[in-house]
Design an enzyme around this catalytic site. Sequence first.
Site, PDB file in Angstrom:
ATOM      1  N   ASP A 177       0.826  -1.207   0.000  1.00 29.48           N
ATOM      2  CA  ASP A 177       0.000   0.000   0.000  1.00 29.48           C
ATOM      3  C   ASP A 177       0.868   1.267   0.000  1.00 29.48           C
ATOM      4  O   ASP A 177       2.097   1.201   0.061  1.00 29.48           O
ATOM      5  CB  ASP A 177      -0.911  -0.028   1.237  1.00 29.48           C
ATOM      6  CG  ASP A 177      -2.292   0.552   0.963  1.00 29.48           C
ATOM      7  OD1 ASP A 177      -2.412   1.396   0.061  1.00 29.48           O
ATOM      8  OD2 ASP A 177      -3.243   0.146   1.649  1.00 29.48           O
ATOM      9  N   TRP A 238      -3.673   3.126  -6.043  1.00 32.15           N
ATOM     10  CA  TRP A 238      -4.924   3.685  -6.566  1.00 32.15           C
ATOM     11  C   TRP A 238      -4.813   4.377  -7.914  1.00 32.15           C
ATOM     12  O   TRP A 238      -5.514   5.354  -8.188  1.00 32.15           O
ATOM     13  CB  TRP A 238      -5.551   4.642  -5.539  1.00 32.15           C
ATOM     14  CG  TRP A 238      -5.241   4.273  -4.146  1.00 32.15           C
ATOM     15  CD1 TRP A 238      -5.762   3.224  -3.443  1.00 32.15           C
ATOM     16  CD2 TRP A 238      -4.286   4.892  -3.297  1.00 32.15           C
ATOM     17  NE1 TRP A 238      -5.202   3.162  -2.212  1.00 32.15           N
ATOM     18  CE2 TRP A 238      -4.292   4.178  -2.079  1.00 32.15           C
ATOM     19  CE3 TRP A 238      -3.437   6.000  -3.437  1.00 32.15           C
ATOM     20  CZ2 TRP A 238      -3.464   4.527  -1.022  1.00 32.15           C
ATOM     21  CZ3 TRP A 238      -2.624   6.346  -2.377  1.00 32.15           C
ATOM     22  CH2 TRP A 238      -2.637   5.606  -1.192  1.00 32.15           C
ATOM     23  N   GLY A 239      -3.904   3.930  -8.784  1.00 36.27           N
ATOM     24  CA  GLY A 239      -3.812   4.488 -10.128  1.00 36.27           C
ATOM     25  C   GLY A 239      -3.112   5.818 -10.218  1.00 36.27           C
ATOM     26  O   GLY A 239      -3.127   6.469 -11.272  1.00 36.27           O
ATOM     27  N   ASP A 259     -10.529   2.838  -3.951  1.00 36.24           N
ATOM     28  CA  ASP A 259     -11.108   1.599  -3.435  1.00 36.24           C
ATOM     29  C   ASP A 259     -12.492   1.311  -4.010  1.00 36.24           C
ATOM     30  O   ASP A 259     -13.290   2.217  -4.252  1.00 36.24           O
ATOM     31  CB  ASP A 259     -11.206   1.657  -1.907  1.00 36.24           C
ATOM     32  CG  ASP A 259      -9.848   1.591  -1.232  1.00 36.24           C
ATOM     33  OD1 ASP A 259      -8.859   1.312  -1.921  1.00 36.24           O
ATOM     34  OD2 ASP A 259      -9.794   1.817  -0.006  1.00 36.24           O
TER      35      ASP A 259
END
Length: 476
Positions: A177, A238-239, A259
């Site tokens: 993450d 997250w891109g 998400d």
Amino acid sequence: MDLMLTSADAVTVPKRGLRGALVGLVIFVLALGSSFFLFRTGKGHDGHDYRVGKLPVMGYNTWNAYYCDISEDIIIKNANLMISLGLVDVGYNYVNIDDCYSERQRSPAGDIVASKTKFPSGMKSLTDNIHALGLKAGIYSDAGWFTCQLYPGSYQNEARDAKLFKEEWGFDYLKYDFEYCIRIILTFLSLGTTTVPYHLTTSPGENIIGRYEPMANAIADLSKSTGKPPLMLSLCQWGREQVWLWGRKYGQSWRTTDDIGANWKSIAGIINKNSFYAWANDFYGHNDMDMLEIGNGDLTFEEAKTHFTAWALMKSPLLIGTDLESTSKETIEILTNREIIAINQDPVVGTSVTPFRWGINPDFVSNDTHPAQYWSGQSQNGTVFMLINTLDEPASMTFNLTESPWIRAGRQYSVRDLWTHTSNGTAVRSFTAHNVPPHGVIALLLQDAGDEPEGLWPPCSVLEWCISQAGVRVDQ
């Protein structure tokens, strides 16, 4: 549902000197290339290919179903349910732990410590049990000081943590993450505004790539030193910063959006965003559209089918995120569709479906409510089509076969429905699906069935600039 088929100064060098220079150069290049190849791809000097993640990962992740309420008993329970429910039989083989598995502080020696209450037997015992079931195990960390739930992250501890996860704890996969949630926390606790300056969440000169490279290097170095396959690395950012352009340099998958939510609005929005970079999928590198929400929230059966079909055919990892103990028969039916999974796990063709027509919107227009509707792609067994009805009511959907670049003009194609598991005759030039349910999907496999019938009009499958043998354009 009824389906209807329609029709780059040169110098002088002595030969001996030149030969020696060339030999030296070749040796240098080979040595450099070999080291780089080992470093980045995992292919060793012994010729063995240590790369991981050729195909999208299939398995289970704890987050969507349990969030922080996890334990070794819950992990093992769901691992066993994966077997008894037939999920392992169709390819699901990873059991992945998400955030909240550790103590709040590292040990005096600097290591992450597994929670003594949630995992009293320790992580090595857990992974041993998972491996004994014939499955693989995944773990979670963060490229920041902390995880999203304020447990220890791996920033400046990448080599230590990679060794811990792989060699000491026995994990095979790492979801990595990025401390986005910390920005939110800092906002409320420190600034009282809705914006956190970037320098507060990352070191000077570092962007997201700068945070992911150290862990990727640590994993590659560990694999090189041990001679073992590396951890599978899943980038969870997250891109941001167009990860589809650089993600495969560091990991085997990369998140492409924020998400997911267990509702149609979220599913449609993710499909829409991924329609613009679905081209980035191929072997050893996949867009990660986030964990599956099938079995959660208020998704209808048809919406759940569309969710699964889009993720599978777009070659996203397929990670189940529901409580398997209470899951429905319909959920298992969707998750175990072998014909859909076969496209996701195709060992011959690594690319995914991409849109050939947006449908409701002009092509290449972004719309989270109405994403692209008409998609196609290659597979080892034929051409795959995906039709998505984004409307709130039933609709008929029609396309010409040659709108897909993978269809040959002048040929007819047998049609296989990947949800009804039926062979539905032969398509000539066009295809129509009637009564596609609201937010529903049609998934088809078309195979070449020979020349199209003679005598069709117009004489060309593609009407644009169609000219007869007499030299007359028939498209005017």
